[in-house]
Motif scaffolding. Structure first.
Motif, PDB file in Angstrom:
ATOM      1  N   ALA A   9      37.569 106.359 109.265  1.00  0.00           N
ATOM      2  CA  ALA A   9      38.385 106.014 108.004  1.00  0.00           C
ATOM      3  C   ALA A   9      37.051 105.447 107.070  1.00  0.00           C
ATOM      4  O   ALA A   9      37.053 105.790 105.713  1.00  0.00           O
ATOM      5  CB  ALA A   9      39.845 105.757 108.091  1.00  0.00           C
ATOM      6  N   ARG A  10      36.085 104.567 107.727  1.00  0.00           N
ATOM      7  CA  ARG A  10      35.128 103.466 106.825  1.00  0.00           C
ATOM      8  C   ARG A  10      34.329 103.684 107.332  1.00  0.00           C
ATOM      9  O   ARG A  10      33.549 103.831 108.776  1.00  0.00           O
ATOM     10  CB  ARG A  10      35.700 102.584 106.312  1.00  0.00           C
ATOM     11  N   PHE A  51      39.695 105.373 114.199  1.00  0.00           N
ATOM     12  CA  PHE A  51      39.454 104.080 113.667  1.00  0.00           C
ATOM     13  C   PHE A  51      39.656 104.060 112.527  1.00  0.00           C
ATOM     14  O   PHE A  51      38.522 104.717 111.157  1.00  0.00           O
ATOM     15  CB  PHE A  51      37.388 104.284 114.021  1.00  0.00           C
ATOM     16  N   THR A  52      40.780 103.156 112.210  1.00  0.00           N
ATOM     17  CA  THR A  52      40.747 102.486 110.807  1.00  0.00           C
ATOM     18  C   THR A  52      40.567 101.221 111.030  1.00  0.00           C
ATOM     19  O   THR A  52      40.106 100.180 111.358  1.00  0.00           O
ATOM     20  CB  THR A  52      42.793 102.318 110.705  1.00  0.00           C
ATOM     21  N   ASN A  74      43.236  99.803 115.097  1.00  0.00           N
ATOM     22  CA  ASN A  74      42.600  99.237 114.025  1.00  0.00           C
ATOM     23  C   ASN A  74      41.202  98.099 114.039  1.00  0.00           C
ATOM     24  O   ASN A  74      41.248  97.167 115.055  1.00  0.00           O
ATOM     25  CB  ASN A  74      43.978  98.354 113.402  1.00  0.00           C
ATOM     26  N   MET A  75      40.224  98.096 113.092  1.00  0.00           N
ATOM     27  CA  MET A  75      39.820  96.764 113.220  1.00  0.00           C
ATOM     28  C   MET A  75      40.110  95.511 112.065  1.00  0.00           C
ATOM     29  O   MET A  75      39.282  95.186 111.533  1.00  0.00           O
ATOM     30  CB  MET A  75      37.733  97.793 112.779  1.00  0.00           C
ATOM     31  N   ALA A  76      41.553  95.527 112.663  1.00  0.00           N
ATOM     32  CA  ALA A  76      42.188  93.756 111.897  1.00  0.00           C
ATOM     33  C   ALA A  76      42.809  93.682 113.469  1.00  0.00           C
ATOM     34  O   ALA A  76      43.595  94.729 114.074  1.00  0.00           O
ATOM     35  CB  ALA A  76      42.748  94.465 111.141  1.00  0.00           C
ATOM     36  N   VAL A  77      42.842  92.864 113.573  1.00  0.00           N
ATOM     37  CA  VAL A  77      43.890  91.944 113.865  1.00  0.00           C
ATOM     38  C   VAL A  77      45.775  92.108 113.220  1.00  0.00           C
ATOM     39  O   VAL A  77      46.588  92.384 113.770  1.00  0.00           O
ATOM     40  CB  VAL A  77      44.405  89.992 113.793  1.00  0.00           C
ATOM     41  N   GLY A  78      45.591  92.389 111.685  1.00  0.00           N
ATOM     42  CA  GLY A  78      47.131  92.530 110.937  1.00  0.00           C
ATOM     43  C   GLY A  78      47.202  93.964 111.210  1.00  0.00           C
ATOM     44  O   GLY A  78      45.932  95.016 111.526  1.00  0.00           O
ATOM     45  N   TYR A  79      48.245  94.419 110.972  1.00  0.00           N
ATOM     46  CA  TYR A  79      48.529  96.156 111.814  1.00  0.00           C
ATOM     47  C   TYR A  79      49.742  96.563 110.264  1.00  0.00           C
ATOM     48  O   TYR A  79      50.512  97.038 110.589  1.00  0.00           O
ATOM     49  CB  TYR A  79      48.729  96.341 112.885  1.00  0.00           C
TER      50      TYR A  79
END
Ligand code: DGY
Length: 327
Positions: A9-10, A51-52, A74-79
């Motif tokens: 996505a990015r 992949f977000t 998600n390439m983040a811990v927060g979802y």
């Protein structure tokens, strides 16, 4: 057997794209465009994986429009960009990127705390503007970090890493509030004392927010909470926009009902509440909590490794919901 199809996505590190290309047909976003939901759906149709990053929302509408989707990494811990119940109901796996960013994000939390308490941004602007003509006894006098009372709201992995920095590095008294209290051994190890939310607000010299964004934590810090804080207190938000009511905070900073704030996250990113841009007693950074190069690489690889694991029949590394393959 034909390869699965994955959408990025990015934009992301080229070696991460190569890793995914080894197992899947990959569609990239080389211009790093931030797509609308409709644009995301258009590209995601017919793909099995995505992949977000934290800004790419996967909700019921996306899931309905993309019935072939099986996994969102998600390439983040927060979802909070994922509707987990909707994903679970649709049999879509969700993964996030915890642990690899804990220390880096705690470092940024501390950097913002130091910058805010010691008025670094204000004094740097003053110097760059050519206003520094003489030294003054109270020039940019801020508040101390060492020995102060550090309040932590949200005591997960990042909160604990901040507590260690405060207690061990800066001799701070650490108090915290969390949905669930830590065990006595961990509290002792962190030198952290559990208090009610009201006590946290009233006693903290520096209050740092490290809790996840949920419906319950929306505006956990609003006008009522800000008015309970010391007029000399600083507020640091490295968690998520929406936990703080930005309009109420801008007013509190303008009226100096608290001394200062350091913010890495905002309610309507990348838009920043105009009231926050007008006041000098706030340090603002563009959601860079995890932004060291090694950590961003580790996050991207972890997200990609989850996708690779899924499409090669391995166990997921960091799942957020049940994996339908194992049912
Ligand atoms: C995270 O990993 O949640 C960071 O805030 C980046 O989005």
């Amino acid at each position: 057997m034909s390869k699965p199809h994955i959408l990025l996505a990015r934009a992301v590190f080229p070696e991460v794209v190569d890793k995914l290309r080894a197992v899947a047909e990959v569609q990239t976003n080389p211009d790093d465009t931030v797509w609308t939901s409709a644009e995301l759906i258009e590209r995601l149709r017919g793909k099995q994986g995505v992949f977000t990053t934290g800004g790419d929302r996967i909700d019921a509408a996306v899931l309905r429009a993309c019935p072939e989707l099986r996994i969102c990494a998600n390439m983040a811990v927060g979802y909070n960009n994922f509707d987990i119940p909707a994903m679970t109901a649709a049999g879509v796996v969700a993964t996030n990127a915890p642990d690899v960013l804990t220390e880096t994000t705690a470092d940024l939390g501390f950097a913002l705390l130091m910058a805010t308490a010691r008025r670094l941004a204000e004094s740097e602007h003053y110097l760059r503007a050519g206003l520094w003509t003489k030294w003054g006894y109270d020039m940019f006098a801020g508040s101390d970090v060492h020995g102060a009372t550090l309040g932590i709201l949200g005591m997960g992995r990042i909160g604990q890493a901040i507590a260690r920095r405060g207690a061990l590095g800066f001799g701070m008294q650490v108090i915290y509030h969390n949905r669930s209290r830590l065990g006595p051994d961990l509290e002792a190890q962190l030198s952290a004392r559990y208090v009610s939310k009201a006590e946290l607000l009233e006693q903290a010299d520096h209050l740092i927010l490290v809790l996840p964004y949920t419906a319950e934590s929306h505006h956990a810090i609003g006008q009522a909470e800000l008015s309970r804080m010391k007029p000399t207190a600083t507020l640091i938000n490295i968690a998520r926009g929406g936990i703080v009511d930005d309009a109420a905070l801008a007013r509190a900073l303008k009226e100096r009902t608290i001394a200062a704030a350091g913010l890495d996250v905002f309610e309507e990113e990348p838009r920043v509440h105009p009231g926050l841009l007008e006041v000098p007693n706030v340090v603002l950074t563009p959601h860079i909590g995890s932004a060291s190069l090694p950590t961003r690489k580790a996050m991207a690889h972890l997200a990609a490794d989850n996708l690779v694991a899924f499409f090669t029949g391995q166990s997921l590394l960091t799942p957020l919901n049940p994996d339908p393959r194992t049912r």
